[in-house]
Structures are given as structure tokens and as C-alpha cells.
Design a protein around this motif. Structure first.
Motif, PDB file in Angstrom:
ATOM      1  N   LEU A  86      -8.490 -22.198 -13.665  1.00 59.08           N
ATOM      2  CA  LEU A  86      -9.156 -23.480 -13.431  1.00 59.08           C
ATOM      3  C   LEU A  86      -9.660 -23.579 -12.005  1.00 59.08           C
ATOM      4  O   LEU A  86      -9.162 -22.877 -11.109  1.00 59.08           O
ATOM      5  CB  LEU A  86      -8.197 -24.630 -13.742  1.00 59.08           C
ATOM      6  N   HIS A  87     -10.589 -24.486 -11.789  1.00 52.46           N
ATOM      7  CA  HIS A  87     -11.240 -24.599 -10.489  1.00 52.46           C
ATOM      8  C   HIS A  87     -10.535 -25.646  -9.642  1.00 52.46           C
ATOM      9  O   HIS A  87     -10.492 -26.823  -9.998  1.00 52.46           O
ATOM     10  CB  HIS A  87     -12.704 -24.967 -10.674  1.00 52.46           C
ATOM     11  N   ILE A  88      -9.982 -25.220  -8.515  1.00 53.42           N
ATOM     12  CA  ILE A  88      -9.294 -26.107  -7.581  1.00 53.42           C
ATOM     13  C   ILE A  88     -10.121 -26.232  -6.307  1.00 53.42           C
ATOM     14  O   ILE A  88     -10.541 -25.221  -5.726  1.00 53.42           O
ATOM     15  CB  ILE A  88      -7.889 -25.590  -7.246  1.00 53.42           C
ATOM     16  N   ILE A  89     -10.388 -27.445  -5.909  1.00 50.04           N
ATOM     17  CA  ILE A  89     -11.105 -27.719  -4.666  1.00 50.04           C
ATOM     18  C   ILE A  89     -10.078 -28.141  -3.638  1.00 50.04           C
ATOM     19  O   ILE A  89      -9.457 -29.207  -3.749  1.00 50.04           O
ATOM     20  CB  ILE A  89     -12.168 -28.821  -4.868  1.00 50.04           C
ATOM     21  N   GLY A  90      -9.842 -27.300  -2.635  1.00 48.58           N
ATOM     22  CA  GLY A  90      -8.775 -27.534  -1.697  1.00 48.58           C
ATOM     23  C   GLY A  90      -9.206 -28.151  -0.382  1.00 48.58           C
ATOM     24  O   GLY A  90     -10.406 -28.293  -0.112  1.00 48.58           O
ATOM     25  N   THR A  91      -8.224 -28.481   0.418  1.00 46.41           N
ATOM     26  CA  THR A  91      -8.445 -28.988   1.769  1.00 46.41           C
ATOM     27  C   THR A  91      -7.532 -28.192   2.693  1.00 46.41           C
ATOM     28  O   THR A  91      -6.363 -28.526   2.871  1.00 46.41           O
ATOM     29  CB  THR A  91      -8.102 -30.489   1.871  1.00 46.41           C
TER      30      THR A  91
END
Length: 435
Positions: free
Chosen positions: A428-433
Motif C-alpha cells: 500500500l502507498h504510505i505518504i510519510g513525514t
């Protein structure tokens, strides 16, 4: 507290009068006794004791359906008059009749005769919550306990007269450590099954563990959704797609997929009305409940119908009518939804675990697309927690995710009307910081 059986004479009186003014009529009656204590830090901030009585009347004449409710036994005639009046201005629909009585062959176990909703018992539970939450850095932010006992009845002019007794006990706790919070709850039918110690320790662990959370880089990763997180996607996307009303309105992704293999071959999704806190032998229409397989072997088997929707679209009711309280009108829902898939050690291989999702209500219920913020997320590997994740977004499509499931954990947890395992989803696609 009075029991609904104390009002059977009143119910018969209502139905007798309704027979002269409508083709058919139905009475739904609910009586409940409830006590709750709210925690504000370590002090009881609010205590509440409520006793409720509510009656809903539904009338049908030439396909015109009317409904009304009252919270006073003395107002039943006004309630019946209002139901008939509302039916006169409603649009007619196809109608095949209210159900006739049947003999039930299954018992359910959602009533604990020893559970008495009283302040002393609730106070003892509050004390046990606070005591179990002492061994850590986090402090109690809030929480509470509640105890309830309810009785319901449905009767109609075709001879149906069913009663149902249920009890409930719940506890919740929110802990805080700096800007980190932890939350846990338990909800059971039998008082001895309520585990305040587990609730407190899990909330404490979450608050202390995520106090050291950091960022994560954007990536593609396997994701393990706990029952709490999974319930938000299942409840917000999958359950609406299985409603017969949604299907016939053309708003369901699964509308044209009945009998078509379109999900992971190991996926099983069914409503078991005999096992869970929502267990019942009859639904809100007075129809006998039964196990309903929505998805089996990855293939859509059935959609859910209440009586009204079934008649409208030429289908057969699946005993899936539910009410939001005695005054609520019947609507399509589930009693005890259960999900299963191939069993596996879902935490062994490296993945991101999410204990909650923020913003699941914004998901596209037709396409299954969603973009949510992960809550209390962490990197896991070898069955152990690794680095806690402060903030990240997760985007995907639930229907795509369900076509190829990496595995489901052994343990199951009841969340509302659902009983779910942890489920691992691939890539799955995780958008991190990343800090």
C-alpha cells in the motif's frame, strides 16, 4: 425497571384498534435501564442514571406506510393517529405483508441476570480502571464505564409477538503523555467478561509508546490493520456496498458482481445473528434471522434486505432490518458481521501497523477509494513493535485490497456490530513525514 412483558396488554390494545383503521400494523416497544460514570482525569466528572420507555407504531394501508413513536404509554392513541396520518401522505409501494409468527430453533446468550445497572458496581469498575493505569508515565485524560439492561418487543396484526432481553457493560480509558494519547475500550454482554485491567494497560502502553514517535519516509509497504482500523473501512465502504437499497440505486461497486469471483479466494464475510453482543433471533421487522453469507470463497453471494426494500425490488428479505433505538424506523444493517481469511502470522514480516484511521468517513463509498491519516501506527517486524510513527497518510482502494489479502490473524475482536481479525494487506502507498 419494568419489562416489556408488563405492557403486552397495552400492545394488544393498540393492535386491536389499529386493525380497524389500517390493513396491517406493527408495534415495537423498548424499555431500558442505564447507568454511566464519566472520568475526568482520575475523578468522576459526571454520573447519569436513565430509564427509557419508547413505542414505535407502523401502519400499512394499500401500500401506504406510516410510522410514529411516543415515549409515554398514555400517548399511544395519539401515536397511532399520527402513524395513520403519515401513511396517508406517503407514496405507495409494493407490499407483500408483515411476517407471520415462527418457532425459533436457536438460543442466544446476550443477557446476564446478575448485571444490575447501579452506581456502586459502576464505581467499583472505575476504581479498577484507575488502579490498573498507575504503572506508567502517562496520565488519565478521560474515560468511563456504563452498565445497561434492556428489553424489547415486536408484535403485529398477523400474530407475531416476540420479546428480547439483553444486558451490556462497557469501559473505556484515554491516557495522555505529552502530546501522545492512547485509547482502549471493552464492551460485553456479561459483566464478568469485562476486562478493565486489559483496557487500562493497553491505553497506558499506547500513550507511553507513541510519546517517542518519529516520522517515516513515503514508501510502498505491507500494512497490518488492527480490528479497530479495519472496522472503519469495512463499516464505511464495504457494508454500504452490500446493502440491497444501495445496490438497486446503482451506488454499489458490487452491484453487478453477484456470483462473480472478485475478491481473495480465502475471504469470507457473513452476518451471524446468533453470536455477538448484537445477537437476536428476530430482526426489526419481526422476521426470523439467519446466517447470511455476503462473500464466500472470494465470490459475492448475497446482499442484505429489510422487508420494505425487498418488496420494493422484488427480492426476499434476509432478516437484516435493524433499528437505532425503539423509536427508529427499520433500516438495512447487520447484527454480528464477521470477516475471515487465510490465517497467518501477520506481524512476522516487516510492515506498518495501524491501530486507527482518521478520516475514513471521507472515503468514496462507491469506488472504494480512500485517503486517511494513520493513528497510533508503528513499524513492526518479527512479531515485535519497532519505531513508533508520529504521522503518516495511507491511500488505497478497499476493493482492490480485498482481491489479494496477505493474511488474517488468529484473534478476533468485536467492534460494534463487527467481529474482525487483524488483516495484512500488500504493497500500500504510505505518504510519510520524515523529520
Amino acid at each position: 425497571m419494568h419489562n416489556v412483558t408488563d405492557y403486552t396488554d397495552l400492545v394488544e390494545t393498540v393492535l386491536a384498534k389499529a386493525r380497524h383503521e389500517a390493513d396491517e400494523a406493527e408495534v415495537y416497544l423498548g424499555v431500558s435501564d442505564h447507568v454511566s460514570l464519566e472520568l475526568r482525569r482520575r475523578q468522576v466528572g459526571e454520573a447519569e442514571k436513565t430509564v427509557t420507555w419508547a413505542m414505535a407504531i407502523r401502519t400499512i394501508t394499500d401500500g401506504h406506510i406510516g410510522a410514529s413513536m411516543t415515549m409515554s404509554p398514555a400517548r399511544w392513541e395519539d401515536c397511532l393517529t399520527a402513524a395513520i396520518a403519515s401513511g396517508r401522505i406517503s407514496d405507495p409501494q409494493a407490499w407483500g405483508g408483515l411476517p407471520e409468527p415462527v418457532t425459533f430453533s436457536r438460543d442466544i446468550d446476550v443477557y446476564d441476570p446478575s448485571l444490575i445497572p447501579d452506581a456502586d458496581t459502576a464505581s467499583d469498575l472505575i476504581t479498577s480502571l484507575c488502579t490498573a493505569a498507575e504503572n506508567g508515565e502517562a496520565e488519565i485524560a478521560g474515560g468511563g464505564v456504563s452498565l445497561g439492561r434492556g428489553s424489547s418487543l415486536i408484535a403485529n396484526t398477523n400474530g407475531v409477538l416476540y420479546t428480547h432481553d439483553a444486558t451490556s457493560a462497557s469501559a473505556s480509558l484515554e491516557m495522555i503523555n505529552g502530546t501522545s494519547t492512547g485509547y482502549e475500550f471493552d464492551h460485553v454482554s456479561h459483566l464478568n467478561d469485562l476486562d478493565t485491567d486489559k483496557v487500562a494497560k493497553e491505553a497506558l502502553f499506547q500513550a507511553d509508546y507513541w510519546a517517542g514517535a518519529g516520522g517515516i519516509e513515503s514508501c510502498a509497504s505491507d500494512v497490518v490493520l488492527t480490528p479497530m482500523a479495519l472496522s472503519q473501512l469495512v463499516g464505511g465502504i464495504l457494508m454500504p456496498a452490500l446493502s440491497g437499497r444501495t445496490v438497486h440505486a446503482g451506488r454499489s461497486f458490487l452491484a453487478d458482481k453477484k456470483g462473480v469471483p472478485c475478491m481473495d479466494p480465502s475471504l469470507v464475510l457473513y452476518d451471524d445473528p446468533y453470536d455477538g453482543s448484537g445477537a437476536t433471533r428476530w430482526d426489526a421487522d419481526g422476521v426470523a434471522t439467519r446466517r447470511l453469507d455476503f462473500i464466500r470463497d472470494g465470490t459475492v453471494q448475497s446482499f442484505a434486505y429489510d422487508l420494505r426494500t425487498a418488496y420494493r425490488y422484488g427480492e426476499t428479505t434476509t432478516g437484516s432490518a435493524v433499528r437505532s433505538g425503539a423509536g427508529g424506523a427499520p433500516a438495512i444493517g447487520v447484527h454480528c458481521l464477521k470477516l475471515d481469511a487465510r490465517r497467518d502470522e501477520v506481524r512476522e514480516e516487516k510492515a506498518v501497523l495501524a491501530n486507527g484511521l482518521i478520516g475514513a468517513h471521507t472515503a468514496n463509498t462507491i469506488t472504494g477509494d480512500f485517503s486517511v491519516e494513520l493513528s497510533n501506527a508503528a513499524c513492526i517486524e518479527g512479531g515485535e513493535f519497532g519505531a513508533p510513527i508520529r504521522s503518516a497518510m495511507l491511500s488505497g482502494n478497499l476493493f482492490d485490497m480485498l482481491t489479494d489479502i496477505a493474511g488474517a490473524g488468529e484473534e478476533r475482536r468485536e467492534i460494534g456490530s463487527m467481529t474482525l481479525p487483524e488483516v495484512r494487506f500488500k504493497n500500500l502507498h504510505i505518504i510519510g513525514t520524515q523529520e
